[in-house]
Design a protein around this motif. Structure first.
Motif, short mmCIF file in Angstrom:
data_model
loop_
_atom_site.label_atom_id
_atom_site.label_comp_id
_atom_site.label_asym_id
_atom_site.label_seq_id
_atom_site.Cartn_x
_atom_site.Cartn_y
_atom_site.Cartn_z
N LEU A 1 -68.46 7.59 27.02
CA LEU A 1 -67.67 6.96 26.26
C LEU A 1 -67.56 5.49 26.14
O LEU A 1 -67.08 4.70 25.01
CB LEU A 1 -65.25 6.96 26.62
N ASP A 2 -67.83 5.70 27.72
CA ASP A 2 -68.76 3.65 27.81
C ASP A 2 -69.36 2.76 26.86
O ASP A 2 -69.37 2.10 26.06
CB ASP A 2 -68.90 3.76 29.11
N VAL A 3 -69.54 4.20 26.73
CA VAL A 3 -71.10 3.38 25.18
C VAL A 3 -71.13 3.20 24.01
O VAL A 3 -71.51 2.36 23.48
CB VAL A 3 -72.45 4.56 25.00
N VAL A 4 -69.45 4.51 23.58
CA VAL A 4 -69.22 3.86 22.72
C VAL A 4 -68.38 2.73 22.53
O VAL A 4 -68.37 1.75 21.33
CB VAL A 4 -67.94 5.15 21.98
N ASP A 5 -68.17 2.75 23.36
CA ASP A 5 -67.23 0.83 23.82
C ASP A 5 -68.12 -0.71 23.86
O ASP A 5 -67.65 -0.98 23.26
CB ASP A 5 -66.85 1.04 24.57
N ARG A 6 -69.72 0.46 23.79
CA ARG A 6 -70.66 -0.45 23.78
C ARG A 6 -70.88 -0.95 22.17
O ARG A 6 -71.66 -2.85 21.57
CB ARG A 6 -72.02 -0.63 24.43
N LEU A 7 -70.77 -0.41 21.18
CA LEU A 7 -70.82 0.08 19.49
C LEU A 7 -69.72 -1.31 18.91
O LEU A 7 -68.87 -1.52 19.08
CB LEU A 7 -70.60 1.18 19.16
N ASP A 8 -71.23 -2.88 18.11
CA ASP A 8 -70.20 -3.06 17.86
C ASP A 8 -68.77 -2.47 16.56
O ASP A 8 -69.38 -1.81 16.27
CB ASP A 8 -70.90 -4.52 16.88
N ASP A 9 -68.53 -3.42 16.62
CA ASP A 9 -67.41 -3.19 15.14
C ASP A 9 -67.82 -2.65 14.11
O ASP A 9 -67.42 -1.86 13.69
CB ASP A 9 -66.09 -4.67 15.07
N GLU A 10 -68.56 -3.15 13.69
CA GLU A 10 -69.46 -2.84 11.84
C GLU A 10 -70.07 -1.65 12.62
O GLU A 10 -69.76 -0.36 11.80
CB GLU A 10 -70.67 -3.52 11.74
#
Length: 373
Positions: A96-105
């Motif tokens: 889930l921390d990795v998901v947080d690193r995805l940019d908004d787009e």
């Protein structure tokens, strides 16, 4: 028909097998939302559904198009981080921390993936910046219901707020049912990943792919992996812009789905089911399934099958029975034989033909697996 993965020049050490708790949570949510797809999980889905807090069950409906009819790439965020490891994390919290690193787009495009499945390989403008893409996303969400439309509006207007909401939702799923499930199944998945890694290292890629799924193959030059699916697509495991590598992720909840992440700008991932209940002869390819269905669709061949299912017949006997010429019968029998639906055996100087009832019976299960794969 199928999805191809370009692996030309990819070092073998860049091919990995690894469990992913977040990807498995996606498949668990899918099984809960589509129990008919997974009859072998009926006890688990019934018990888990009955125990769900009504508030949590209600909130899951708001975002269920991310796992109900398609599988959002958000759940494999490790493949969408440029210059990242390209591998799943060991815990759900870390993923889930990795998901947080995805940019908004990337986050929004992956969350609304169901809105433009037909353009998956081509990419399309971001609905965050392109009015037409936004309108398309909202139109597709509205067709699925008011909850989905409301979620999509929130996502496009406030991506950061939805990120927080979604993380908490998945954490609640972990607390409610997934943590205990993952503790039970993770050791088996890790053991399978270690085993297939050893097969890859000692026996080579073709042997490893054979153990993953009969729907996977690699060409003789070992430049292209093909997944036999009822969808066309292509991707590469050697794009330096995102990072090279190919990951195979096991799932206990996935059968009959064999998923291939092939989104533009993401590393490829193959999500493969464990414990596939295959028949002794193995599941048929999509091409073979198509040949069989086409063979049985012809009215005369259907009539011939009615006789061939009951007893063996010679060509001459069938010609006399149905009032057509022997060459016509031979042509129809040839189609059935090429489709693997008929046996021929010599009885003295006569050739007797009979329908393979087992092969015909498998068409139903093969068709279901083929369209869900």
């Amino acid at each position: 028909m199928g999805v191809t993965i370009d692996i030309a020049g990819l070092p073998e050490r860049r091919i990995s097998f690894s469990p992913s708790p977040l990807a498995e949570l996606c498949m668990a949510l899918h099984a809960l939302s589509q129990p008919a797809h997974h009859p072998a999980l009926a006890s688990w889905t019934a018990a888990t559904t009955a125990a769900l807090d009504p508030s949590l069950a209600d909130r899951l409906l708001e975002a269920d198009f991310m796992w109900r009819s398609s599988f959002s790439d958000i759940f494999m965020a490790f493949a969408g981080i440029p210059d990242g490891t390209g591998l799943p994390a060991a815990t759900l919290a870390a993923e889930l921390d990795v998901v947080d690193r995805l940019d908004d787009e990337r986050f929004v495009m992956a969350a609304l993936e169901h809105c433009w499945m037909a353009l998956y390989d081509e990419g399309m403008p971001s609905p965050l910046t392109d009015p037409r893409a936004r309108a398309k996303a909202l139109e597709t969400a509205a067709a699925r219901g008011p909850r989905q439309l409301d979620f999509s509006l929130r996502l496009l207007d406030d991506p950061s707020g939805v990120r927080v909401w979604m993380r908490r939702l998945l954490e609640e799923c972990d607390e409610a049912f997934f943590a205990e499930t993952w503790r039970r199944i993770e050791p088996g998945q890790s053991a399978d990943a270690r085993h297939k890694t050893e097969v890859l290292r000692h026996k080579g890629l073709p042997a490893a792919l054979k153990e993953v799924s009969s729907a996977l193959s690699v060409d003789e030059a070992r430049t292209t992996i093909t997944a036999d699916k009822m969808v066309n697509g292509s991707t590469t495991a050697t794009d330096a812009r995102i990072g090279t590598g190919l990951v195979f992720v096991p799932t206990n909840f996935g059968w009959p789905h064999l998923l291939v992440l092939h989104a533009p700008g993401w590393r490829p991932v193959v999500h493969y089911p464990l414990g596939t209940p295959e028949l002794a002869s193995g599941p048929g390819s999509v091409e073979l399934l198509q040949r069989r269905m086409e063979a049985l669709a012809h009215p005369m061949r259907m009539r011939l099958c009615r006789s061939l299912a009951r007893a063996p017949y010679t060509t001459s006997e069938l010609a006399a029975l149905y009032g057509i010429t022997a060459p016509e019968v031979s042509r129809h029998l040839s189609v059935l034989k090429k489709a693997g639906l008929m046996h021929t055996r010599r009885q003295g100087r006569y050739a007797q033909h009979q329908l393979d009832l087992g092969a015909v019976a498998r068409i139903g299960s093969d068709f279901i697996e083929g369209i869900l794969r």
